[in-house]
Design a protein around this motif. Structure first.
Motif, PDB file in Angstrom:
ATOM      1  N   GLU A  28      36.367  48.532  29.307  1.00 55.24           N
ATOM      2  CA  GLU A  28      36.989  47.423  28.575  1.00 55.24           C
ATOM      3  C   GLU A  28      36.127  46.165  28.675  1.00 55.24           C
ATOM      4  O   GLU A  28      35.965  45.429  27.704  1.00 55.24           O
ATOM      5  CB  GLU A  28      38.380  47.161  29.147  1.00 55.24           C
ATOM      6  N   GLY A  31      33.013  46.845  26.395  1.00 57.01           N
ATOM      7  CA  GLY A  31      33.257  47.210  25.005  1.00 57.01           C
ATOM      8  C   GLY A  31      33.014  48.657  24.652  1.00 57.01           C
ATOM      9  O   GLY A  31      32.635  48.956  23.517  1.00 57.01           O
ATOM     10  N   VAL A  32      33.229  49.554  25.622  1.00 54.64           N
ATOM     11  CA  VAL A  32      33.149  50.988  25.314  1.00 54.64           C
ATOM     12  C   VAL A  32      34.373  51.685  25.913  1.00 54.64           C
ATOM     13  O   VAL A  32      35.108  51.085  26.692  1.00 54.64           O
ATOM     14  CB  VAL A  32      31.846  51.649  25.857  1.00 54.64           C
ATOM     15  N   THR A  33      34.556  52.952  25.545  1.00 46.04           N
ATOM     16  CA  THR A  33      35.707  53.681  26.063  1.00 46.04           C
ATOM     17  C   THR A  33      35.445  54.188  27.483  1.00 46.04           C
ATOM     18  O   THR A  33      34.293  54.246  27.932  1.00 46.04           O
ATOM     19  CB  THR A  33      36.032  54.903  25.184  1.00 46.04           C
ATOM     20  N   GLN A  35      35.686  57.192  28.361  1.00 40.87           N
ATOM     21  CA  GLN A  35      34.907  58.436  28.241  1.00 40.87           C
ATOM     22  C   GLN A  35      33.411  58.138  28.127  1.00 40.87           C
ATOM     23  O   GLN A  35      32.576  58.928  28.590  1.00 40.87           O
ATOM     24  CB  GLN A  35      35.383  59.240  27.023  1.00 40.87           C
ATOM     25  N   THR A  36      33.080  57.009  27.519  1.00 39.50           N
ATOM     26  CA  THR A  36      31.659  56.664  27.411  1.00 39.50           C
ATOM     27  C   THR A  36      31.106  56.257  28.776  1.00 39.50           C
ATOM     28  O   THR A  36      29.968  56.611  29.121  1.00 39.50           O
ATOM     29  CB  THR A  36      31.472  55.548  26.357  1.00 39.50           C
ATOM     30  N   ALA A  39      30.473  59.436  30.522  1.00 40.12           N
ATOM     31  CA  ALA A  39      29.257  60.079  29.991  1.00 40.12           C
ATOM     32  C   ALA A  39      27.999  59.391  30.527  1.00 40.12           C
ATOM     33  O   ALA A  39      27.010  60.059  30.856  1.00 40.12           O
ATOM     34  CB  ALA A  39      29.277  60.057  28.460  1.00 40.12           C
ATOM     35  N   ARG A  44      24.970  61.938  30.544  1.00 41.40           N
ATOM     36  CA  ARG A  44      25.059  62.615  29.249  1.00 41.40           C
ATOM     37  C   ARG A  44      24.861  61.650  28.089  1.00 41.40           C
ATOM     38  O   ARG A  44      24.772  62.066  26.940  1.00 41.40           O
ATOM     39  CB  ARG A  44      26.425  63.312  29.091  1.00 41.40           C
ATOM     40  N   TYR A  45      24.806  60.363  28.390  1.00 40.25           N
ATOM     41  CA  TYR A  45      24.629  59.375  27.327  1.00 40.25           C
ATOM     42  C   TYR A  45      23.850  58.188  27.866  1.00 40.25           C
ATOM     43  O   TYR A  45      24.164  57.665  28.942  1.00 40.25           O
ATOM     44  CB  TYR A  45      25.993  58.915  26.795  1.00 40.25           C
ATOM     45  N   SER A  46      22.825  57.795  27.109  1.00 39.23           N
ATOM     46  CA  SER A  46      22.076  56.591  27.458  1.00 39.23           C
ATOM     47  C   SER A  46      22.600  55.446  26.603  1.00 39.23           C
ATOM     48  O   SER A  46      22.492  55.497  25.379  1.00 39.23           O
ATOM     49  CB  SER A  46      20.585  56.779  27.169  1.00 39.23           C
ATOM     50  N   PRO A  47      23.166  54.419  27.217  1.00 37.82           N
ATOM     51  CA  PRO A  47      23.752  53.332  26.432  1.00 37.82           C
ATOM     52  C   PRO A  47      22.685  52.518  25.711  1.00 37.82           C
ATOM     53  O   PRO A  47      21.502  52.541  26.082  1.00 37.82           O
ATOM     54  CB  PRO A  47      24.482  52.491  27.479  1.00 37.82           C
ATOM     55  N   SER A  48      23.150  51.770  24.714  1.00 37.88           N
ATOM     56  CA  SER A  48      22.243  50.868  23.998  1.00 37.88           C
ATOM     57  C   SER A  48      21.780  49.775  24.956  1.00 37.88           C
ATOM     58  O   SER A  48      22.373  49.556  26.024  1.00 37.88           O
ATOM     59  CB  SER A  48      22.975  50.235  22.815  1.00 37.88           C
ATOM     60  N   THR A  51      24.632  47.288  25.596  1.00 43.54           N
ATOM     61  CA  THR A  51      25.639  47.747  26.558  1.00 43.54           C
ATOM     62  C   THR A  51      25.044  47.785  27.969  1.00 43.54           C
ATOM     63  O   THR A  51      25.737  47.473  28.953  1.00 43.54           O
ATOM     64  CB  THR A  51      26.188  49.126  26.148  1.00 43.54           C
TER      65      THR A  51
END
Lengths: 72, 134
Positions: A28, A31-33, A35-36, A39, A44-48, A51
């Motif tokens: 919150e 500004g992401v969920t 689940q993000t 991740a 499993r996910y590289s943020p911008s 972020t």
């Protein structure tokens, strides 16, 4: 399985060091969920870049204190 | 599971079920005007989609109101790109078939079938990307 990006992070460690900040609360705040955030922590996910900065600023540290390159 | 992943699961199920309904209508009356199959299908898809989205939104009001975040937008874009390729392949296959058999009604049904299949694939790609990572 997708190839994981060679980026490490200390998000979980920093959350725990900051009063057990929950994944939902961090999501919150930046500004992401939730689940993000999960991740990101699992690689499993590289943020911008935006972020990444938001996460680092939430913990009051630099981006390189949160994210690193795998062979470092 | 995130709201959008739940939505993808539910919409994949809706598209599979309504796709089977479309196939049943088309097989039951293969010579009927194409509109006689398409109109009831579209009505069922729209009504079912609205109902399941309302149910999901009522069950998850906070997440339903939130815009997609950067990871979700990337997943939706990539799944849409892949399903677009599947749709193109389906339509080209139907067109090649049409040059061989010349049956316009069959061509119509195959194009609609390709559209339905690409929608199912889009939701399945989303689910895979939500779980595997993007």
């Amino acid at each position: 399985m997708a190839r994981r990006p060679p980026i490490t992070n200390r998000v979980r460690e920093l959350r725990e060091a900051n009063g057990q900040l929950s994944q939902a609360a961090l999501g919150e705040a930046v500004g992401v969920t939730r689940q993000t955030i999960i991740a990101i922590e699992q690689g499993r996910y590289s943020p911008s870049l935006e972020t990444s900065f938001r996460i680092a600023r939430r913990f009051g540290v630099g981006v390189e204190d949160v994210f690193g390159w795998e062979d470092e | 599971m995130s709201f959008r992943e739940k939505s993808a699961w539910v919409m994949a199920a809706v598209m599979v079920l309504t796709g089977l309904y479309y196939g049943k209508l088309a097989l039951a009356a293969p010579d009927a005007p194409a509109g006689a199959t398409l109109v009831p299908y579209v009505v069922v898809v729209v009504v079912l989609s609205v109902v399941v989205q309302i149910v999901l939104a009522v069950a998850n009001p906070k997440e339903a109101d939130a815009p997609a975040d950067e990871r979700e937008r990337a997943i939706i874009a990539r799944a849409g790109n892949w399903s677009g390729i599947a749709l193109g392949a389906g339509v080209i296959s139907a067109a090649i078939g049409f040059t061989a058999h010349g049956n316009g009604t069959l061509f119509f049904h195959l194009v609609i079938g390709a559209l339905i299949a690409s929608q199912v694939l889009e939701y399945l790609f989303q689910i895979v990307l939500y779980r595997r990572g993007v």
